[in-house]
Design a protein around this motif. Structure first.
Motif, mmCIF file in Angstrom:
data_model
loop_
_atom_site.group_PDB
_atom_site.id
_atom_site.type_symbol
_atom_site.label_atom_id
_atom_site.label_comp_id
_atom_site.label_asym_id
_atom_site.label_seq_id
_atom_site.Cartn_x
_atom_site.Cartn_y
_atom_site.Cartn_z
ATOM 1 N N VAL A 214 0.841 -1.197 0.000
ATOM 2 C CA VAL A 214 0.000 0.000 0.000
ATOM 3 C C VAL A 214 0.876 1.247 0.000
ATOM 4 C CG1 VAL A 214 -1.910 -1.074 1.295
ATOM 5 C CG2 VAL A 214 -0.195 0.259 2.520
ATOM 6 N N ALA A 215 0.305 2.332 -0.506
ATOM 7 C CA ALA A 215 0.897 3.657 -0.357
ATOM 8 C C ALA A 215 -0.119 4.543 0.336
ATOM 9 C CB ALA A 215 1.251 4.233 -1.724
ATOM 10 N N VAL A 216 0.369 5.417 1.209
ATOM 11 C CA VAL A 216 -0.492 6.406 1.842
ATOM 12 C C VAL A 216 -0.027 7.767 1.323
ATOM 13 C CG1 VAL A 216 -1.342 7.353 4.013
ATOM 14 C CG2 VAL A 216 -0.711 4.928 3.862
ATOM 15 N N VAL A 217 -0.948 8.499 0.704
ATOM 16 C CA VAL A 217 -0.551 9.738 0.026
ATOM 17 C C VAL A 217 -1.500 10.878 0.355
ATOM 18 C CG1 VAL A 217 0.333 8.377 -1.927
ATOM 19 C CG2 VAL A 217 -1.941 9.396 -2.071
ATOM 20 N N GLN A 218 -0.971 12.088 0.164
ATOM 21 C CA GLN A 218 -1.825 13.268 0.198
ATOM 22 C C GLN A 218 -2.451 13.455 -1.194
ATOM 23 O OE1 GLN A 218 1.032 16.191 1.826
ATOM 24 N NE2 GLN A 218 -0.206 16.135 3.699
ATOM 25 N N PRO A 219 -3.546 14.230 -1.269
ATOM 26 C CA PRO A 219 -4.289 14.274 -2.534
ATOM 27 C C PRO A 219 -3.559 14.990 -3.670
ATOM 28 C CG PRO A 219 -5.199 15.835 -0.940
ATOM 29 C CD PRO A 219 -4.210 14.992 -0.199
ATOM 30 N N GLY A 220 -2.624 15.884 -3.326
ATOM 31 C CA GLY A 220 -1.976 16.664 -4.365
ATOM 32 C C GLY A 220 -0.803 15.972 -5.048
ATOM 33 N N VAL A 221 -0.526 14.737 -4.668
ATOM 34 C CA VAL A 221 0.563 13.995 -5.317
ATOM 35 C C VAL A 221 0.218 13.778 -6.785
ATOM 36 C CG1 VAL A 221 1.729 11.755 -5.437
ATOM 37 C CG2 VAL A 221 1.251 12.800 -3.220
ATOM 38 N N VAL A 222 1.159 14.078 -7.669
ATOM 39 C CA VAL A 222 0.930 13.826 -9.090
ATOM 40 C C VAL A 222 1.017 12.317 -9.331
ATOM 41 C CG1 VAL A 222 1.883 14.188 -11.408
ATOM 42 C CG2 VAL A 222 1.689 16.114 -9.791
ATOM 43 N N ASN A 223 0.107 11.811 -10.129
ATOM 44 C CA ASN A 223 0.034 10.376 -10.416
ATOM 45 C C ASN A 223 1.398 9.815 -10.816
ATOM 46 O OD1 ASN A 223 -0.171 8.013 -12.196
ATOM 47 N ND2 ASN A 223 -2.380 8.175 -11.900
ATOM 48 N N ALA A 224 2.085 10.493 -11.728
ATOM 49 C CA ALA A 224 3.372 9.979 -12.221
ATOM 50 C C ALA A 224 4.424 9.958 -11.109
ATOM 51 C CB ALA A 224 3.862 10.823 -13.389
ATOM 52 N N ASP A 225 4.367 10.935 -10.222
ATOM 53 C CA ASP A 225 5.327 10.958 -9.113
ATOM 54 C C ASP A 225 5.114 9.751 -8.203
ATOM 55 O OD1 ASP A 225 6.420 13.271 -10.072
ATOM 56 O OD2 ASP A 225 5.257 14.594 -8.753
ATOM 57 N N LEU A 226 3.844 9.458 -7.926
ATOM 58 C CA LEU A 226 3.554 8.279 -7.115
ATOM 59 C C LEU A 226 3.981 7.011 -7.842
ATOM 60 C CD1 LEU A 226 2.263 6.771 -4.752
ATOM 61 C CD2 LEU A 226 0.084 6.855 -5.990
ATOM 62 N N SER A 227 3.638 6.933 -9.116
ATOM 63 C CA SER A 227 3.963 5.728 -9.888
ATOM 64 C C SER A 227 5.461 5.465 -9.877
ATOM 65 C CB SER A 227 3.458 5.863 -11.325
ATOM 66 O OG SER A 227 2.052 5.950 -11.323
ATOM 67 N N ARG A 228 6.240 6.532 -10.060
ATOM 68 C CA ARG A 228 7.701 6.362 -10.071
ATOM 69 C C ARG A 228 8.231 6.015 -8.677
ATOM 70 N NH1 ARG A 228 7.776 10.058 -14.876
ATOM 71 N NH2 ARG A 228 7.153 11.790 -13.547
ATOM 72 N N ALA A 229 7.643 6.637 -7.661
ATOM 73 C CA ALA A 229 8.118 6.366 -6.297
ATOM 74 C C ALA A 229 7.895 4.904 -5.915
ATOM 75 C CB ALA A 229 7.414 7.288 -5.298
ATOM 76 N N VAL A 230 6.748 4.356 -6.263
ATOM 77 C CA VAL A 230 6.489 2.964 -5.875
ATOM 78 C C VAL A 230 7.287 2.001 -6.756
ATOM 79 C CG1 VAL A 230 4.209 3.559 -4.968
ATOM 80 C CG2 VAL A 230 4.387 2.574 -7.253
ATOM 81 N N LEU A 231 7.479 2.384 -8.016
ATOM 82 C CA LEU A 231 8.273 1.535 -8.910
ATOM 83 C C LEU A 231 9.693 1.379 -8.363
ATOM 84 C CD1 LEU A 231 7.837 0.005 -11.552
ATOM 85 C CD2 LEU A 231 8.805 1.956 -12.775
ATOM 86 N N GLY A 232 10.194 2.445 -7.728
ATOM 87 C CA GLY A 232 11.510 2.390 -7.107
ATOM 88 C C GLY A 232 11.598 1.322 -6.025
ATOM 89 N N GLN A 233 10.451 0.869 -5.555
ATOM 90 C CA GLN A 233 10.445 -0.183 -4.539
ATOM 91 C C GLN A 233 9.874 -1.485 -5.095
ATOM 92 O OE1 GLN A 233 10.249 0.749 -0.611
ATOM 93 N NE2 GLN A 233 9.917 2.943 -0.825
ATOM 94 N N GLY A 234 9.869 -1.590 -6.412
ATOM 95 C CA GLY A 234 9.419 -2.833 -7.033
ATOM 96 C C GLY A 234 7.915 -2.985 -7.069
ATOM 97 N N LEU A 235 7.198 -1.864 -6.867
ATOM 98 C CA LEU A 235 5.741 -1.928 -6.815
ATOM 99 C C LEU A 235 5.121 -1.124 -7.964
ATOM 100 C CD1 LEU A 235 5.392 -1.610 -2.959
ATOM 101 C CD2 LEU A 235 4.840 -3.625 -4.323
ATOM 102 N N PHE A 236 3.819 -1.260 -8.108
ATOM 103 C CA PHE A 236 3.114 -0.775 -9.290
ATOM 104 C C PHE A 236 1.804 -0.159 -8.835
ATOM 105 C CE2 PHE A 236 0.501 -2.560 -13.109
ATOM 106 C CZ PHE A 236 0.671 -1.413 -13.845
ATOM 107 N N TYR A 237 1.579 1.116 -9.234
ATOM 108 C CA TYR A 237 0.280 1.753 -9.029
ATOM 109 C C TYR A 237 -0.366 1.859 -10.405
ATOM 110 C CZ TYR A 237 -3.288 5.223 -8.008
ATOM 111 O OH TYR A 237 -4.486 5.871 -7.898
ATOM 112 N N PRO A 238 -1.292 0.937 -10.741
ATOM 113 C CA PRO A 238 -1.755 0.827 -12.128
ATOM 114 C C PRO A 238 -2.516 2.024 -12.725
ATOM 115 C CG PRO A 238 -2.103 -1.240 -10.963
ATOM 116 C CD PRO A 238 -1.733 -0.208 -9.931
ATOM 117 N N PRO A 239 -3.412 2.722 -11.989
ATOM 118 C CA PRO A 239 -4.243 3.710 -12.703
ATOM 119 C C PRO A 239 -3.391 4.713 -13.499
ATOM 120 C CG PRO A 239 -5.129 3.340 -10.523
ATOM 121 C CD PRO A 239 -3.808 2.624 -10.582
ATOM 122 N N ASP A 240 -3.648 4.797 -14.790
ATOM 123 C CA ASP A 240 -2.793 5.583 -15.684
ATOM 124 C C ASP A 240 -3.582 6.423 -16.674
ATOM 125 O OD1 ASP A 240 -3.831 3.525 -17.180
ATOM 126 O OD2 ASP A 240 -1.975 3.119 -18.279
#
Lengths: 458, 458
Positions: B107-133
């Motif tokens: 899981v990721a816990v985020v604030q609402p203003g996080v840009v989708n791509a920033d979250l996607s890249r941050a989780v990818l750095g840990q081997g994870l995937f946030y699919p909505p694109d």
């Protein structure tokens, strides 16, 4: 007298046969499968056959101010279908038709009284798959599954009932009919009332039709099973399987006490010092053998004492036998009180350790099988009901398990619902603001509080 | 004057810098990306940095009876973030932190203003995937994605934003904070308010934190592309892919007019008589090559004129280039009005045929790209805005497309939402009972109608 008038009205609308007042029949239909859950004495049991008849029942109930409790197969475990004194029990049993199966759209349109297994077999006949598979699937109805947002064994890969509900036809407390959701895969037109009604346990409306998503049927699954000498190793292996990207179609766990109960019931060759047992399946057809081999390797790497991999369906069924026997193995040991906590997977060891401590503290046996891939465990308090002191301790232990789940950032119910059984803990889980908001939603749908009014909220 | 008092109060609570009244800035922030969607003149733009500050803004707004419009990146396409005269624009831009990424709990816990791509890249750095694109993923925020239940290209395999939202922290119209949902995979404690708030376009509450589900990162995807001389063949091939159980991670469609616009914009070697173009991906790692080969075979069997299969990531990107160019290829042709209908897949040919007829009837160009695996198409009316008659015809065609979608058992919006743009058609889709029920839900959450009050409902 108004009860007589109401009965006369129901008889004239539904016909004599669909309106039952025989006290023996009413008594047999008062409860679902929840242990320790009081049920009232219903006024009448009605069996409408159409949406229009459901509307008539709701309108009559509104006119006379009589509550309605909607019932499917009464296989629920939280008292959600339990009668209220003087209520109308509304059985969906006669509304049991599969109205449509569309191969092209991969949807089924069904009435609420369809038994899960009947639907599953019907769609399989057309090469399709309806994944939600609660243990009760041979008897529970799709309407009941929707009311509780039922889970099951294959949720770990496919998700729960709500993930397969696209749209609903619902009779509201006003007697009006509303269609929510859609038949298309996607849709965001307005608030998602479909998912609000899913899991609402008959308190917001009466589902009279559902449009369900289907998938292409997977091939037969293969199974791997592993025994560990500790809880920690089994949990760590499960976490590693989930982190691997393998997507098992089943990932089940039994703790030591459960495994020993099964071994005592039937010799499965489980060692006396077993700490935990893990069972996994893959249904990826030609890839399943690779998957279960990979899962077996993960288990070995995490210290499994023994690992078995099935090479065909028959061996797979044998390896799952222990899971299937849980219910039968615990039955001779006493009365069971089945909990349903779900926690983040990182808290599973803490949950299992805490449950052992609770068992010790309250001097009761707690066996803990569960859907470990989803972190959804069923700690089961086993006790002697003829001993009032043991019963009291069992009830305390049952509550303590839920409080432990909450303290670990989890929920009091992963798939069984609140019903009547868990109302006090729902208030605890939601907090005062959340609880008030939920009550406001209930009031928006059902201002007269006609629909299953003594459920969810105290 | 009360507006001055409100501004003073906001400044004293949030600090001068977080309260903007510069008319140029306000003007630049009045609109989202929707074409033909009026926006009012806001009183003020506030940029709270914490949940507590959001609460203060909501309480102040309640006190002065001033509406609040919450804004993410204003990349929406339905005017959902458009200003109301005299409103407070509440930007979540400063609440842009990823608070936690848990590998174990996925899981990721985020604030609402996080840009989708920033979250996607941050989780990818840990081997994870946030699919909505969603296509806007490089700019749109997670909060905005939640507000519209945004879809994207990979929904066909992974689902939409809501499928990855486990729990929310929400500031209610009362100024109170509520936490909905859970961190665990499963949970059925009370009504599913999380999914009710997802897609509610800022009308039920202000999301200040979200707990999102992640998955293990898939490997790089491979692509297959096929051209067909007719719409029917392309649609039939897509249906066959979806029926095959192959689970493509992307399945996109371009109709003939769209393909020709792209060919005119850049030579992709597409024939002049192209009827439709299909692009598919598989991200199943070592199996991806098999999958795209199987998809290519299906396309050939369904009459594809040409089929190309990528053998690596670079070729895959090339084959997807046509999809990426849609926006750029249509831009020089005129102003675009993008529709978002979703229909059951069995109705896709009827939809595409009907769209051609609508184009002829209203004498406008309609290009139709879309997420065909989900039946979610984006018929795009292209017209000359300097010609008032053409503009009027374009608007009529836009409405006619939605009415066609409804007539085919579909929805007016698969992923863009209602906002201000589609309010009249929402009423049509829901019908009077459904609409009233939705308004009742709104009133239960926001009795004073403070939160984005001119959206969704007319």
């Amino acid at each position: 007298m108004s009860a007589d008038q109401l009965l006369a009205k129901l008889r004239s609308t539904l016909g004599e046969k669909a309106v039952v007042t025989d006290p023996d029949v009413l008594d047999a239909n008062r409860n679902d499968e929840a242990t320790f859950c009081a049920a009232g004495v219903p006024l009448v049991l009605v069996r409408p056959g159409t949406t229009a008849e459901v509307q008539e029942v709701v309108r009559a109930a509104g006119e006379y101010g009589v509550p309605i409790v909607t019932q499917g197969a009464r296989s629920g475990l939280s008292g959600g279908a339990n009668a209220i004194d003087g209520c109308i029990l509304l059985s969906t049993a006669r509304m049991n038709r599969v109205l449509e199966i569309s191969v092209e759209d991969q949807v089924a349109v069904v009435q609420p009284g369809v038994v899960n297994a009947d639907l599953s077999r019907a769609v399989l006949g057309q090469g399709l798959f309806y994944p939600p598979d609660p243990s009760s699937w041979e008897m529970s109805t799709v309407g009941g599954n929707i009311a509780t947002n039922a889970g099951g064994l294959c949720c770990v890969k496919y998700g729960v009932t709500g993930d397969f509900v696209r749209g609903l036809e619902v009779v509201l407390a006003s007697g009006e009919v509303v269609r929510t959701g859609r038949r298309s895969v996607k849709g965001v037109a307005g608030y998602d009332l479909t998912q609000l009604i899913v899991g609402s346990e008959g308190t917001l409306g009466i589902v009279t039709e559902a449009t369900l998503a289907l998938r292409p049927a997977p091939e037969a699954a293969l199974t791997a099973a592993a025994t560990f000498l500790s809880v920690e190793e089994g949990v760590a292996a499960a976490a590693a399987v989930m982190a691997s990207g393998l997507r098992p179609s089943l990932l089940e766990f039994l703790d030591g006490p459960t495994a020993r109960a099964i071994q005592n019931y039937r010799d499965m060759g489980l060692p006396e010092n077993v700490g935990s047992l893990l069972m996994a399946q893959s249904d990826r057809g030609p890839r399943a053998a690779e998957d279960v081999a990979a899962i077996a390797e993960i288990c070995t790497a995490h210290g499994a004492a023994e690992v078995a991999v099935a090479s065909d369906a028959e061996e797979s069924a044998m390896l799952l036998e222990a899971r299937r026997l849980v219910h039968y193995a615990l039955e001779p040991l006493g009365t069971t009180l089945i909990d349903d906590v779900a926690v983040p997977r990182s808290k599973l060891v803490a949950l299992l350790t805490g449950i052992t401590e609770i068992g010790t503290k309250y001097d009761v046996l707690i066996c803990c099988p569960g859907h470990i891939g989803d972190g959804n465990m069923h700690p089961t308090v086993v006790f002697d009901r003829s001993d009032p002191a043991a019963e009291a301790r069992a009830l305390e232990a049952f509550g303590a398990v839920m409080e432990l789940g909450l303290a670990l950032g989890g929920t009091i119910t992963g798939e069984h619902g609140i019903g009547k059984l868990k109302r006090q803990w729902l208030a605890q889980e939601l907090g005062p603001v959340g609880l008030r908001l939920q009550r406001d939603v209930k009031a928006a749908f059902d201002p007269q509080s006609l629909l299953n009014p003594d459920k969810l909220f105290l």
